[in-house]
Motif scaffolding. Sequence first.
Motif, PDB file in Angstrom:
ATOM      1  N   ALA A  79       0.803  -1.004  -0.060  1.00 20.35           N
ATOM      2  CA  ALA A  79      -0.114   0.033   0.256  1.00 20.35           C
ATOM      3  C   ALA A  79       0.736   1.272  -0.019  1.00 20.35           C
ATOM      4  O   ALA A  79       0.657   2.437  -0.781  1.00 20.35           O
ATOM      5  CB  ALA A  79      -0.869  -0.134   1.135  1.00 20.35           C
ATOM      6  N   ARG A  80       1.986   1.134   0.730  1.00 19.47           N
ATOM      7  CA  ARG A  80       2.769   2.469   0.780  1.00 19.47           C
ATOM      8  C   ARG A  80       3.543   2.549  -0.270  1.00 19.47           C
ATOM      9  O   ARG A  80       3.998   3.666  -0.731  1.00 19.47           O
ATOM     10  CB  ARG A  80       3.845   2.366   1.942  1.00 19.47           C
ATOM     11  CG  ARG A  80       3.333   2.858   3.158  1.00 19.47           C
ATOM     12  CD  ARG A  80       4.265   2.669   4.329  1.00 19.47           C
ATOM     13  NE  ARG A  80       5.275   3.619   4.414  1.00 19.47           N
ATOM     14  CZ  ARG A  80       5.289   4.885   4.946  1.00 19.47           C
ATOM     15  NH1 ARG A  80       4.555   5.164   5.899  1.00 19.47           N
ATOM     16  NH2 ARG A  80       6.458   5.688   4.551  1.00 19.47           N
ATOM     17  N   LEU A  81       3.965   1.403  -1.363  1.00 20.02           N
ATOM     18  CA  LEU A  81       4.747   1.433  -2.229  1.00 20.02           C
ATOM     19  C   LEU A  81       3.917   2.300  -3.350  1.00 20.02           C
ATOM     20  O   LEU A  81       4.143   2.887  -4.238  1.00 20.02           O
ATOM     21  CB  LEU A  81       5.136  -0.031  -2.703  1.00 20.02           C
ATOM     22  CG  LEU A  81       6.277  -0.554  -1.767  1.00 20.02           C
ATOM     23  CD1 LEU A  81       6.634  -1.771  -2.421  1.00 20.02           C
ATOM     24  CD2 LEU A  81       7.662   0.442  -1.771  1.00 20.02           C
ATOM     25  N   ALA A 139       4.326   5.800  -5.381  1.00 13.04           N
ATOM     26  CA  ALA A 139       4.279   5.716  -6.790  1.00 13.04           C
ATOM     27  C   ALA A 139       3.222   6.411  -7.649  1.00 13.04           C
ATOM     28  O   ALA A 139       3.666   7.323  -8.354  1.00 13.04           O
ATOM     29  CB  ALA A 139       4.327   4.244  -7.329  1.00 13.04           C
ATOM     30  N   ARG A 140       2.081   6.581  -6.892  1.00  8.71           N
ATOM     31  CA  ARG A 140       1.063   7.387  -7.422  1.00  8.71           C
ATOM     32  C   ARG A 140       1.238   8.873  -7.437  1.00  8.71           C
ATOM     33  O   ARG A 140       1.021   9.658  -8.017  1.00  8.71           O
ATOM     34  CB  ARG A 140      -0.444   7.040  -6.711  1.00  8.71           C
ATOM     35  CG  ARG A 140      -0.883   5.635  -7.178  1.00  8.71           C
ATOM     36  CD  ARG A 140      -2.054   5.552  -6.359  1.00  8.71           C
ATOM     37  NE  ARG A 140      -2.929   4.283  -6.770  1.00  8.71           N
ATOM     38  CZ  ARG A 140      -4.009   4.083  -7.404  1.00  8.71           C
ATOM     39  NH1 ARG A 140      -4.836   5.088  -7.804  1.00  8.71           N
ATOM     40  NH2 ARG A 140      -4.206   2.860  -7.546  1.00  8.71           N
ATOM     41  N   LEU A 141       1.811   9.189  -5.961  1.00 11.51           N
ATOM     42  CA  LEU A 141       2.120  10.447  -5.873  1.00 11.51           C
ATOM     43  C   LEU A 141       3.393  11.087  -6.764  1.00 11.51           C
ATOM     44  O   LEU A 141       3.509  12.277  -7.105  1.00 11.51           O
ATOM     45  CB  LEU A 141       2.525  10.914  -4.332  1.00 11.51           C
ATOM     46  CG  LEU A 141       1.536  10.489  -3.313  1.00 11.51           C
ATOM     47  CD1 LEU A 141       1.775  10.318  -1.920  1.00 11.51           C
ATOM     48  CD2 LEU A 141       0.425  11.627  -3.529  1.00 11.51           C
ATOM     49  N   ILE A 142       4.275  10.233  -7.129  1.00  9.16           N
ATOM     50  CA  ILE A 142       5.543  10.711  -7.962  1.00  9.16           C
ATOM     51  C   ILE A 142       4.933  10.481  -9.461  1.00  9.16           C
ATOM     52  O   ILE A 142       5.263  11.643 -10.032  1.00  9.16           O
ATOM     53  CB  ILE A 142       6.708   9.527  -7.699  1.00  9.16           C
ATOM     54  CG1 ILE A 142       7.231   9.748  -6.169  1.00  9.16           C
ATOM     55  CG2 ILE A 142       7.670   9.711  -8.790  1.00  9.16           C
ATOM     56  CD1 ILE A 142       8.198   8.711  -5.870  1.00  9.16           C
ATOM     57  N   LEU A 143       4.204   9.663  -9.594  1.00  8.27           N
ATOM     58  CA  LEU A 143       3.871   9.597 -11.088  1.00  8.27           C
ATOM     59  C   LEU A 143       2.575  10.276 -11.535  1.00  8.27           C
ATOM     60  O   LEU A 143       2.408  10.678 -12.642  1.00  8.27           O
ATOM     61  CB  LEU A 143       3.985   8.309 -11.629  1.00  8.27           C
ATOM     62  CG  LEU A 143       5.307   7.397 -11.716  1.00  8.27           C
ATOM     63  CD1 LEU A 143       5.144   5.991 -11.975  1.00  8.27           C
ATOM     64  CD2 LEU A 143       6.145   8.150 -12.731  1.00  8.27           C
ATOM     65  N   ALA A 179       6.436  13.905  -2.104  1.00  9.42           N
ATOM     66  CA  ALA A 179       5.650  12.933  -1.926  1.00  9.42           C
ATOM     67  C   ALA A 179       5.959  12.047  -0.648  1.00  9.42           C
ATOM     68  O   ALA A 179       5.292  11.780   0.081  1.00  9.42           O
ATOM     69  CB  ALA A 179       5.577  12.166  -2.954  1.00  9.42           C
ATOM     70  N   LEU A 180       7.071  11.620  -0.511  1.00  9.15           N
ATOM     71  CA  LEU A 180       7.694  10.877   0.374  1.00  9.15           C
ATOM     72  C   LEU A 180       7.702  11.470   1.896  1.00  9.15           C
ATOM     73  O   LEU A 180       7.374  10.964   2.686  1.00  9.15           O
ATOM     74  CB  LEU A 180       9.223  10.185  -0.014  1.00  9.15           C
ATOM     75  CG  LEU A 180       9.294   9.255  -0.943  1.00  9.15           C
ATOM     76  CD1 LEU A 180      10.658   8.851  -1.233  1.00  9.15           C
ATOM     77  CD2 LEU A 180       8.286   8.133  -0.595  1.00  9.15           C
ATOM     78  N   HIS A 181       8.153  12.786   1.972  1.00 11.14           N
ATOM     79  CA  HIS A 181       8.176  13.418   3.167  1.00 11.14           C
ATOM     80  C   HIS A 181       6.722  13.951   3.668  1.00 11.14           C
ATOM     81  O   HIS A 181       6.628  13.635   4.674  1.00 11.14           O
ATOM     82  CB  HIS A 181       9.083  14.487   2.922  1.00 11.14           C
ATOM     83  CG  HIS A 181       9.455  15.244   4.211  1.00 11.14           C
ATOM     84  ND1 HIS A 181      10.068  14.670   5.422  1.00 11.14           N
ATOM     85  CD2 HIS A 181       8.957  16.526   4.515  1.00 11.14           C
ATOM     86  CE1 HIS A 181      10.041  15.538   6.437  1.00 11.14           C
ATOM     87  NE2 HIS A 181       9.441  16.681   6.046  1.00 11.14           N
ATOM     88  N   TYR A 182       6.181  14.922   2.773  1.00  9.37           N
ATOM     89  CA  TYR A 182       5.020  15.341   3.223  1.00  9.37           C
ATOM     90  C   TYR A 182       3.823  14.598   3.072  1.00  9.37           C
ATOM     91  O   TYR A 182       2.852  14.611   3.756  1.00  9.37           O
ATOM     92  CB  TYR A 182       4.809  16.777   2.549  1.00  9.37           C
ATOM     93  CG  TYR A 182       5.652  17.671   3.052  1.00  9.37           C
ATOM     94  CD1 TYR A 182       5.496  18.472   4.350  1.00  9.37           C
ATOM     95  CD2 TYR A 182       6.613  18.201   2.443  1.00  9.37           C
ATOM     96  CE1 TYR A 182       6.198  19.203   4.890  1.00  9.37           C
ATOM     97  CE2 TYR A 182       7.306  19.504   2.831  1.00  9.37           C
ATOM     98  CZ  TYR A 182       7.168  19.788   4.004  1.00  9.37           C
ATOM     99  OH  TYR A 182       8.261  20.807   4.657  1.00  9.37           O
ATOM    100  N   LEU A 183       3.641  13.830   1.961  1.00 10.17           N
ATOM    101  CA  LEU A 183       2.404  13.060   1.804  1.00 10.17           C
ATOM    102  C   LEU A 183       2.407  11.822   2.429  1.00 10.17           C
ATOM    103  O   LEU A 183       1.281  11.054   2.571  1.00 10.17           O
ATOM    104  CB  LEU A 183       2.164  13.008   0.117  1.00 10.17           C
ATOM    105  CG  LEU A 183       1.850  14.379  -0.430  1.00 10.17           C
ATOM    106  CD1 LEU A 183       2.011  14.206  -2.014  1.00 10.17           C
ATOM    107  CD2 LEU A 183       1.009  15.335   0.090  1.00 10.17           C
ATOM    108  N   GLU A 203      14.900   9.024   5.916  1.00 11.20           N
ATOM    109  CA  GLU A 203      14.349   7.978   5.587  1.00 11.20           C
ATOM    110  C   GLU A 203      14.131   8.109   4.107  1.00 11.20           C
ATOM    111  O   GLU A 203      14.394   7.363   3.428  1.00 11.20           O
ATOM    112  CB  GLU A 203      13.358   7.505   6.149  1.00 11.20           C
ATOM    113  CG  GLU A 203      12.741   6.073   5.907  1.00 11.20           C
ATOM    114  CD  GLU A 203      11.488   5.502   6.800  1.00 11.20           C
ATOM    115  OE1 GLU A 203      10.625   4.866   6.056  1.00 11.20           O
ATOM    116  OE2 GLU A 203      11.265   5.974   7.990  1.00 11.20           O
ATOM    117  N   VAL A 204      13.816   9.576   3.755  1.00 14.98           N
ATOM    118  CA  VAL A 204      13.511   9.481   2.457  1.00 14.98           C
ATOM    119  C   VAL A 204      14.934   9.516   1.541  1.00 14.98           C
ATOM    120  O   VAL A 204      14.987   9.090   0.604  1.00 14.98           O
ATOM    121  CB  VAL A 204      12.874  11.234   2.310  1.00 14.98           C
ATOM    122  CG1 VAL A 204      12.904  11.733   0.684  1.00 14.98           C
ATOM    123  CG2 VAL A 204      11.353  11.179   2.746  1.00 14.98           C
TER     124      VAL A 204
END
Length: 187
Positions: free
Chosen positions: A27-29, A33-37, A132-136, A143-144
């Motif tokens: 789910a996190r992956l 991916a949705r937030l990045i792409l 995306a990784l940090h805020y969303l 870790e990012v």
Amino acid sequence: MDQRELVERARRGDHDAFAGLVDPALARLDAAARLILRDPELARDAVQEGLIRAWRDLPGLREADRFDAWLHRLTVNACLDVARRRRRRPIEVEITPLDAPTASDVSSHLADRELVDQALRGLDPGHRAVVALHYLLGMPLPEVAASLGIPVGTAKSRLHYALAAMRRSASVETDPAPTPVPGGQVA
């Protein structure tokens, strides 16, 4: 069974052990991916590519305790690869329905969300990944950085420049120049 044991079993070709490692992170992956792409189909493809890379490269994983960060890194790299390939072909736009919040002023929330989405679309994939990784997704910057395989200072720099670009984009969108109206007046 702990993660280290699952990694060792998966290295020996145990598909169930690999599934046990990957299932909690799917789910996190997918969200990352949705937030990045910004495209659900491309995101699924990138996650799948990341999982294929993980299965193929699992024997080379040096620290079994860092499996989750390694898997995130593979997935983010797959997203960046997809974004690079996508730049070479025409952009396809898919309009997805938004969940309406229960607040009284729905239109302002939708406008805010559209403004953030537009600002995110204006970022290059490397900067978008950090935001995306940090805020969303709520990942701390170290870790990012580990997930992206970059130094923490680079992650901080990308975050700083991405936020500045998003602020500029938002201010341009909210302060449009006055449009001249026939007759010499300004609307």
